[in-house]
Design a protein around this motif. Structure first.
Motif, PDB file in Angstrom:
ATOM      1  N   LEU A   4       0.811  -1.216   0.000  1.00 45.05           N
ATOM      2  CA  LEU A   4       0.000   0.000   0.000  1.00 45.05           C
ATOM      3  C   LEU A   4       0.848   1.270   0.000  1.00 45.05           C
ATOM      4  CD1 LEU A   4      -2.770  -1.063   2.541  1.00 45.05           C
ATOM      5  CD2 LEU A   4      -2.809  -1.184   0.040  1.00 45.05           C
ATOM      6  N   ASN A   5       2.161   1.092   0.061  1.00 46.60           N
ATOM      7  CA  ASN A   5       3.097   2.220   0.012  1.00 46.60           C
ATOM      8  C   ASN A   5       2.848   3.217   1.139  1.00 46.60           C
ATOM      9  OD1 ASN A   5       5.293   3.573  -1.128  1.00 46.60           O
ATOM     10  ND2 ASN A   5       3.976   4.894  -2.369  1.00 46.60           N
ATOM     11  N   ILE A   6       2.658   2.691   2.364  1.00 50.83           N
ATOM     12  CA  ILE A   6       2.483   3.538   3.544  1.00 50.83           C
ATOM     13  C   ILE A   6       3.766   3.474   4.353  1.00 50.83           C
ATOM     14  CG2 ILE A   6       1.135   3.948   5.634  1.00 50.83           C
ATOM     15  CD1 ILE A   6      -1.165   2.448   4.376  1.00 50.83           C
ATOM     16  N   SER A   7       4.329   4.630   4.681  1.00 54.14           N
ATOM     17  CA  SER A   7       5.553   4.624   5.475  1.00 54.14           C
ATOM     18  C   SER A   7       5.242   4.167   6.891  1.00 54.14           C
ATOM     19  CB  SER A   7       6.169   6.031   5.515  1.00 54.14           C
ATOM     20  OG  SER A   7       5.443   6.870   6.391  1.00 54.14           O
ATOM     21  N   SER A   8       6.236   3.570   7.560  1.00 54.71           N
ATOM     22  CA  SER A   8       6.016   3.043   8.904  1.00 54.71           C
ATOM     23  C   SER A   8       5.683   4.154   9.894  1.00 54.71           C
ATOM     24  CB  SER A   8       7.237   2.254   9.371  1.00 54.71           C
ATOM     25  OG  SER A   8       8.400   3.064   9.318  1.00 54.71           O
ATOM     26  N   ASP A   9       6.300   5.323   9.737  1.00 59.55           N
ATOM     27  CA  ASP A   9       6.005   6.442  10.642  1.00 59.55           C
ATOM     28  C   ASP A   9       4.557   6.887  10.490  1.00 59.55           C
ATOM     29  OD1 ASP A   9       8.537   6.479  11.715  1.00 59.55           O
ATOM     30  OD2 ASP A   9       9.289   7.974  10.287  1.00 59.55           O
ATOM     31  N   ASN A  10       4.115   7.011   9.241  1.00 65.26           N
ATOM     32  CA  ASN A  10       2.731   7.412   8.993  1.00 65.26           C
ATOM     33  C   ASN A  10       1.761   6.355   9.513  1.00 65.26           C
ATOM     34  OD1 ASN A  10       3.616   9.715   7.794  1.00 65.26           O
ATOM     35  ND2 ASN A  10       3.013   9.158   5.707  1.00 65.26           N
ATOM     36  N   TRP A  11       2.167   5.076   9.374  1.00 69.79           N
ATOM     37  CA  TRP A  11       1.284   4.003   9.837  1.00 69.79           C
ATOM     38  C   TRP A  11       1.019   4.109  11.335  1.00 69.79           C
ATOM     39  CZ3 TRP A  11      -2.330   0.797   8.754  1.00 69.79           C
ATOM     40  CH2 TRP A  11      -2.682  -0.173   9.683  1.00 69.79           C
ATOM     41  N   LEU A  12       2.054   4.306  12.119  1.00 65.63           N
ATOM     42  CA  LEU A  12       1.893   4.395  13.566  1.00 65.63           C
ATOM     43  C   LEU A  12       0.989   5.550  13.952  1.00 65.63           C
ATOM     44  CD1 LEU A  12       5.464   3.587  14.919  1.00 65.63           C
ATOM     45  CD2 LEU A  12       3.400   2.216  15.157  1.00 65.63           C
ATOM     46  N   CYS A  13       1.088   6.641  13.219  1.00 65.16           N
ATOM     47  CA  CYS A  13       0.254   7.803  13.521  1.00 65.16           C
ATOM     48  C   CYS A  13      -1.212   7.522  13.190  1.00 65.16           C
ATOM     49  CB  CYS A  13       0.750   9.022  12.737  1.00 65.16           C
ATOM     50  SG  CYS A  13      -0.203  10.521  13.059  1.00 65.16           S
ATOM     51  N   ILE A  14      -1.471   7.005  11.996  1.00 69.17           N
ATOM     52  CA  ILE A  14      -2.854   6.791  11.573  1.00 69.17           C
ATOM     53  C   ILE A  14      -3.513   5.652  12.326  1.00 69.17           C
ATOM     54  CG2 ILE A  14      -2.430   5.195   9.650  1.00 69.17           C
ATOM     55  CD1 ILE A  14      -4.804   8.197   9.532  1.00 69.17           C
ATOM     56  N   ALA A  15      -2.735   4.615  12.678  1.00 72.51           N
ATOM     57  CA  ALA A  15      -3.307   3.456  13.371  1.00 72.51           C
ATOM     58  C   ALA A  15      -3.649   3.762  14.820  1.00 72.51           C
ATOM     59  CB  ALA A  15      -2.352   2.274  13.301  1.00 72.51           C
ATOM     60  N   THR A  16      -2.990   4.741  15.411  1.00 69.94           N
ATOM     61  CA  THR A  16      -3.255   5.079  16.810  1.00 69.94           C
ATOM     62  C   THR A  16      -4.131   6.312  16.965  1.00 69.94           C
ATOM     63  OG1 THR A  16      -1.192   6.354  16.915  1.00 69.94           O
ATOM     64  CG2 THR A  16      -1.103   4.045  17.599  1.00 69.94           C
ATOM     65  N   GLN A  17      -4.223   7.146  15.920  1.00 73.07           N
ATOM     66  CA  GLN A  17      -4.984   8.391  16.024  1.00 73.07           C
ATOM     67  C   GLN A  17      -5.977   8.541  14.882  1.00 73.07           C
ATOM     68  OE1 GLN A  17      -2.464  11.884  17.069  1.00 73.07           O
ATOM     69  NE2 GLN A  17      -0.742  10.442  16.987  1.00 73.07           N
ATOM     70  N   PHE A  18      -6.493   7.417  14.386  1.00 73.80           N
ATOM     71  CA  PHE A  18      -7.397   7.455  13.241  1.00 73.80           C
ATOM     72  C   PHE A  18      -8.588   8.372  13.498  1.00 73.80           C
ATOM     73  CE2 PHE A  18     -10.642   6.016  10.315  1.00 73.80           C
ATOM     74  CZ  PHE A  18      -9.934   5.713   9.157  1.00 73.80           C
ATOM     75  N   GLY A  19      -9.177   8.256  14.676  1.00 74.65           N
ATOM     76  CA  GLY A  19     -10.350   9.054  14.989  1.00 74.65           C
ATOM     77  C   GLY A  19     -10.072  10.541  15.030  1.00 74.65           C
ATOM     78  N   GLU A  20      -8.893  10.926  15.530  1.00 73.93           N
ATOM     79  CA  GLU A  20      -8.551  12.336  15.659  1.00 73.93           C
ATOM     80  C   GLU A  20      -8.060  12.934  14.340  1.00 73.93           C
ATOM     81  OE1 GLU A  20      -7.397   9.945  17.530  1.00 73.93           O
ATOM     82  OE2 GLU A  20      -8.098  10.304  19.579  1.00 73.93           O
ATOM     83  N   LYS A  21      -7.446  12.106  13.497  1.00 74.47           N
ATOM     84  CA  LYS A  21      -6.806  12.614  12.285  1.00 74.47           C
ATOM     85  C   LYS A  21      -7.707  12.601  11.058  1.00 74.47           C
ATOM     86  CE  LYS A  21      -2.615  13.182  14.076  1.00 74.47           C
ATOM     87  NZ  LYS A  21      -1.949  14.497  14.142  1.00 74.47           N
ATOM     88  N   THR A  22      -8.871  11.974  11.137  1.00 75.13           N
ATOM     89  CA  THR A  22      -9.702  11.803   9.954  1.00 75.13           C
ATOM     90  C   THR A  22     -11.073  12.425  10.125  1.00 75.13           C
ATOM     91  OG1 THR A  22     -10.479   9.650  10.762  1.00 75.13           O
ATOM     92  CG2 THR A  22      -8.542   9.663   9.318  1.00 75.13           C
ATOM     93  N   GLY A  23     -11.722  12.688   8.999  1.00 78.19           N
ATOM     94  CA  GLY A  23     -13.076  13.230   9.001  1.00 78.19           C
ATOM     95  C   GLY A  23     -14.060  12.216   8.462  1.00 78.19           C
ATOM     96  N   GLY A  24     -15.103  12.710   7.796  1.00 73.16           N
ATOM     97  CA  GLY A  24     -16.156  11.825   7.317  1.00 73.16           C
ATOM     98  C   GLY A  24     -15.787  11.023   6.092  1.00 73.16           C
ATOM     99  N   VAL A  25     -14.704  11.429   5.408  1.00 73.07           N
ATOM    100  CA  VAL A  25     -14.238  10.726   4.212  1.00 73.07           C
ATOM    101  C   VAL A  25     -12.747  10.473   4.382  1.00 73.07           C
ATOM    102  CG1 VAL A  25     -13.983  10.829   1.714  1.00 73.07           C
ATOM    103  CG2 VAL A  25     -15.954  11.893   2.796  1.00 73.07           C
ATOM    104  N   VAL A  26     -12.307   9.222   4.191  1.00 73.80           N
ATOM    105  CA  VAL A  26     -10.907   8.876   4.418  1.00 73.80           C
ATOM    106  C   VAL A  26     -10.356   8.145   3.199  1.00 73.80           C
ATOM    107  CG1 VAL A  26      -9.255   7.836   6.002  1.00 73.80           C
ATOM    108  CG2 VAL A  26     -11.502   8.544   6.853  1.00 73.80           C
ATOM    109  N   GLY A  27      -9.203   8.591   2.730  1.00 72.38           N
ATOM    110  CA  GLY A  27      -8.562   7.952   1.593  1.00 72.38           C
ATOM    111  C   GLY A  27      -7.418   8.804   1.096  1.00 72.38           C
ATOM    112  N   LYS A  28      -6.754   8.328   0.071  1.00 73.80           N
ATOM    113  CA  LYS A  28      -5.691   9.120  -0.524  1.00 73.80           C
ATOM    114  C   LYS A  28      -6.294  10.308  -1.251  1.00 73.80           C
ATOM    115  CE  LYS A  28      -2.433   5.300  -0.751  1.00 73.80           C
ATOM    116  NZ  LYS A  28      -1.579   4.417  -1.564  1.00 73.80           N
TER     117      LYS A  28
END
Length: 323
Positions: A273-297
Motif C-alpha cells: 500500500l506504500n504507507i511509510s512506517s512512521d505514517n502508519w503508527l500515527c494513523i493506526a493510533t490516532q485514526f479518529g482524531e486525524k480523519t473526518g467523514g471521508v478517508v482515503g488518498k
C-alpha cells in the motif's frame, strides 16, 4: 450544516464504512462504573451478539468491530450484489427474523395461495425490505434500538442510551480500510483494557485469532481473501497472516509506549500500500482524531467530492498519512 446520511453513504464510491455509536454522556453504561462499583460488562456481550446476528441477516458484512465500555466501533461492507440476487422468498425470510412483516408476506412464507393483487403487494414489500437490508442506517438502527430498550429495562428507567445517531466515515481505498480496521481492533489495547489482541474481549481480532489457531476464518465475519486479482471472491483484499502480523506488531508498540518505528520490510501490507512506517503508527493510533467523514488518498477524496458535489473538501491531513 450536517449532511444527511443518504448523502454521506455512496456505494458507487465505496462499499466500506466505519461507524461509531457512543453511550449518552459517554457514561460507562456498558463497562464498570468506578464511582458506584456497578458492573455493566455483560452488556458488551449483548452488543456483540446482536451485531453478529445482524451480519447473518443483512446484506452487510462486518469487517472489524470493538465493543468498548462507552462506545462501539464497527467497519462494515455493503454487499449490494449479494442482496440484489436474493429471491423474494429469501428477502422475506431474512426480514421476518427482525420484524413480523405484513399479513401477505406471512402468508407467502407459509406457502399459502395468494391472489394476484396480494402477490403484487408482496413483491413491493420485498423490494422495500431488500433496500433496507443493505442500508447501513437500518443496520445501525436494528443494532442500537434493541440494546437501548434492554438496558433501560434492566435499569428500570427511560430516556436515551445512545448519544444521538451514529457517526460514519467513508473508507475510499485499501489504505484507509486497513488503517481503520487496525485502529478498531487495537482500541482495547490503546485504552489499556487488554495487553494483547488475542486477549481483547468483544473484538473481531480476538475472534479471528481464535479461528486462525484452528486453521479457518470465522464464517460470521467478512473473510480475508488475499491480494486483488481476476475472479476475486468476496472478501477483504489482504492476506490474513499479513494483517494479524501488522496488528500484533503495532499493538506491541502501543502497549509498551515505544516511539520507535516499525520495520516496514517486515510488513508486506505496508509495502504493497506504500504507507511509510512512521505514517502508519500515527494513523493506526490516532485514526479518529486525524480523519473526518471521508478517508482515503488525496485522489480518491477528490473524486468522491466531485461525484457527490461536495464543494468543501474533508480534512486532507489523513490523505498525507496514507502514503
Amino acid at each position: 450544516m450536517p449532511r444527511s446520511r443518504s448523502q454521506q453513504i455512496s456505494i458507487d464510491d465505496t462499499p466500506y464504512y466505519h461507524c461509531i455509536s457512543r453511550c449518552v454522556r459517554r457514561a460507562f453504561l456498558c463497562g464498570e462504573d468506578e464511582l458506584t462499583g456497578n458492573s455493566y460488562e455483560h452488556r458488551r456481550g449483548w452488543i456483540e451478539k446482536r451485531l453478529l446476528f445482524l451480519a447473518s441477516v443483512f446484506g452487510i458484512d462486518v469487517c472489524s468491530y470493538a465493543v468498548m465500555s462507552n462506545h462501539l466501533h464497527v467497519v462494515l461492507h455493503i454487499n449490494q450484489e449479494e442482496a440484489k440476487n436474493w429471491s423474494t422468498l429469501e428477502v422475506l425470510r431474512r426480514w421476518h427474523k427482525l420484524h413480523k412483516g405484513t399479513l401477505f408476506t406471512q402468508q407467502y412464507l407459509k406457502g399459502e395461495a395468494l391472489h394476484d393483487f396480494a402477490l403484487t403487494l408482496v413483491e413491493a414489500s420485498a423490494d422495500t425490505f431488500r433496500h433496507r437490508l443493505m442500508d447501513i442506517s437500518w443496520f445501525m438502527k436494528e443494532l442500537n434500538e434493541p440494546i437501548a430498550r434492554q438496558a433501560n429495562a434492566e435499569d428500570a428507567c427511560t430516556g436515551r442510551f445512545w448519544e444521538g445517531r451514529f457517526k460514519s466515515q467513508a473508507l475510499l481505498d485499501e489504505a484507509a480500510l486497513i488503517a481503520c480496521m487496525a485502529y478498531v481492533d487495537l482500541n482495547p489495547i490503546r485504552a489499556k483494557m487488554s495487553d494483547t489482541p488475542e486477549d481483547s474481549d468483544f473484538t473481531s481480532i480476538k475472534k479471528r485469532i481464535n479461528s486462525a489457531k484452528e486453521n479457518h476464518q470465522p464464517k460470521i465475519l467478512f473473510p480475508f481473501v488475499g491480494h486483488p486479482r481476476n475472479d476475486m471472491p468476496d472478501g477483504l483484499p489482504f492476506l490474513l497472516q499479513d494483517y494479524l502480523a501488522l496488528v500484533d506488531i503495532t499493538g506491541r508498540i502501543i502497549r509498551e509506549g515505544k516511539k520507535c518505528a516499525i520495520d516496514a520490510s517486515l510488513l508486506p501490507i505496508l509495502q504493497r500500500l506504500n504507507i511509510s512506517s512512521d505514517n502508519w503508527l500515527c494513523i493506526a493510533t490516532q485514526f479518529g482524531e486525524k480523519t473526518g467523514g471521508v478517508v482515503g488518498k488525496e485522489t480518491a477524496v477528490a473524486h468522491y467530492c466531485e461525484s457527490n458535489q461536495r464543494q468543501r473538501k474533508p480534512r486532507l491531513q489523513s490523505c498525507h498519512l496514507l502514503r
